[in-house]
Motif scaffolding. Structure first.
Motif, PDB file in Angstrom:
ATOM      1  N   ASN A   4       0.603  -1.416  -0.335  1.00 50.43           N
ATOM      2  CA  ASN A   4       0.158  -0.334   0.049  1.00 50.43           C
ATOM      3  C   ASN A   4       0.731   1.303  -0.079  1.00 50.43           C
ATOM      4  OD1 ASN A   4      -2.573  -1.317   0.306  1.00 50.43           O
ATOM      5  ND2 ASN A   4      -1.921  -1.307   1.597  1.00 50.43           N
ATOM      6  N   ASP A   5       2.382   0.779  -0.182  1.00 52.19           N
ATOM      7  CA  ASP A   5       3.336   2.514  -0.408  1.00 52.19           C
ATOM      8  C   ASP A   5       3.454   2.789  -0.839  1.00 52.19           C
ATOM      9  OD1 ASP A   5       4.566   3.871   1.534  1.00 52.19           O
ATOM     10  OD2 ASP A   5       6.238   2.864   0.691  1.00 52.19           O
ATOM     11  N   CYS A   6       3.178   1.922  -2.523  1.00 46.23           N
ATOM     12  CA  CYS A   6       3.707   2.937  -3.515  1.00 46.23           C
ATOM     13  C   CYS A   6       5.158   3.560  -3.653  1.00 46.23           C
ATOM     14  CB  CYS A   6       3.175   3.924  -4.047  1.00 46.23           C
ATOM     15  SG  CYS A   6       0.849   3.390  -3.879  1.00 46.23           S
ATOM     16  N   GLY A   7       6.473   3.177  -3.084  1.00 50.28           N
ATOM     17  CA  GLY A   7       7.401   3.081  -2.495  1.00 50.28           C
ATOM     18  C   GLY A   7       8.310   4.590  -1.361  1.00 50.28           C
ATOM     19  N   LYS A   8       6.887   5.453  -1.309  1.00 53.45           N
ATOM     20  CA  LYS A   8       7.262   6.744  -0.405  1.00 53.45           C
ATOM     21  C   LYS A   8       7.874   6.053   0.237  1.00 53.45           C
ATOM     22  CE  LYS A   8       2.584   8.023  -1.502  1.00 53.45           C
ATOM     23  NZ  LYS A   8       1.228   7.922  -1.305  1.00 53.45           N
ATOM     24  N   THR A   9       8.363   5.220   1.294  1.00 53.02           N
ATOM     25  CA  THR A   9       8.675   4.678   2.183  1.00 53.02           C
ATOM     26  C   THR A   9       9.507   4.009   2.231  1.00 53.02           C
ATOM     27  OG1 THR A   9       7.185   5.261   3.272  1.00 53.02           O
ATOM     28  CG2 THR A   9       9.011   4.096   4.650  1.00 53.02           C
ATOM     29  N   SER A  10      11.005   3.934   2.966  1.00 56.81           N
ATOM     30  CA  SER A  10      12.471   2.664   1.984  1.00 56.81           C
ATOM     31  C   SER A  10      11.829   1.145   2.614  1.00 56.81           C
ATOM     32  CB  SER A  10      13.216   3.427   3.156  1.00 56.81           C
ATOM     33  OG  SER A  10      13.649   3.324   4.333  1.00 56.81           O
ATOM     34  N   VAL A  11      12.851   0.420   2.881  1.00 57.53           N
ATOM     35  CA  VAL A  11      12.160  -0.892   3.134  1.00 57.53           C
ATOM     36  C   VAL A  11      12.697  -0.712   4.217  1.00 57.53           C
ATOM     37  CG1 VAL A  11      12.736  -3.774   2.822  1.00 57.53           C
ATOM     38  CG2 VAL A  11      12.252  -1.917   0.574  1.00 57.53           C
TER      39      VAL A  11
END
Length: 148
Positions: A89-96
């Motif tokens: 649900n993050d779409c790449g906004k937060t780092s792994v």
């Protein structure tokens, strides 16, 4: 004989307190504690289990009997499921690594290893797959709407 009788009393107490889920109260309490604390990387499950008024080994066996997994596996799975949902649900906004920390993992490398073991792909690839599949669903749904 006294200890055996004491053990029987404890077993009766545990089995008499079944919750709605058919699980004993103590197993429900452990599940609730894990649910409340799983995102805290400082949560020490062993310390918590040792603080309960039952034998650590007994609790571990009872938990496994009623849930099919150990308390540690339950904690790890809870963290991994939450991380998978966050990645999807993050779409790449937060780092792994940040997602790993938010889900209670101290080290990104350990998280990645456990994630890959459970889901068969590294977390970054999982996120990409989930985002690609949701984009294709949106495109597919948009096409259907335009055609109608």
């Amino acid at each position: 004989a006294f200890l055996s009788g004491y053990g029987d009393i404890i077993s009766c107490y545990i089995s008499s307190g079944r919750g709605v889920s058919g699980r004993s109260e103590i197993v429900c309490e452990i599940e609730n504690s894990i649910t409340l604390n799983f995102s805290d990387s400082g949560f020490e499950l062993d310390k918590y289990l040792h603080s309960l008024p039952f034998s650590y080994d007994h609790l571990r066996k009872l938990f496994r009997k009623e849930t099919g997994i150990t308390p540690h596996q339950y904690l790890r799975d809870k963290r991994l499921r939450t991380a998978a949902a966050a990645l999807a649900n993050d779409c790449g906004k937060t780092s792994v690594d940040e997602i790993a920390r938010m889900c209670g993992f101290r080290e990104g490398l350990y998280f990645s290893r456990m994630f890959r073991k459970k889901y068969g792909v590294p977390p970054g690839k999982y996120r990409k797959m989930m985002n690609d599949s949701s984009e294709s669903r949106i495109t597919s749904n948009t096409s259907k709407i335009i055609l109608q």
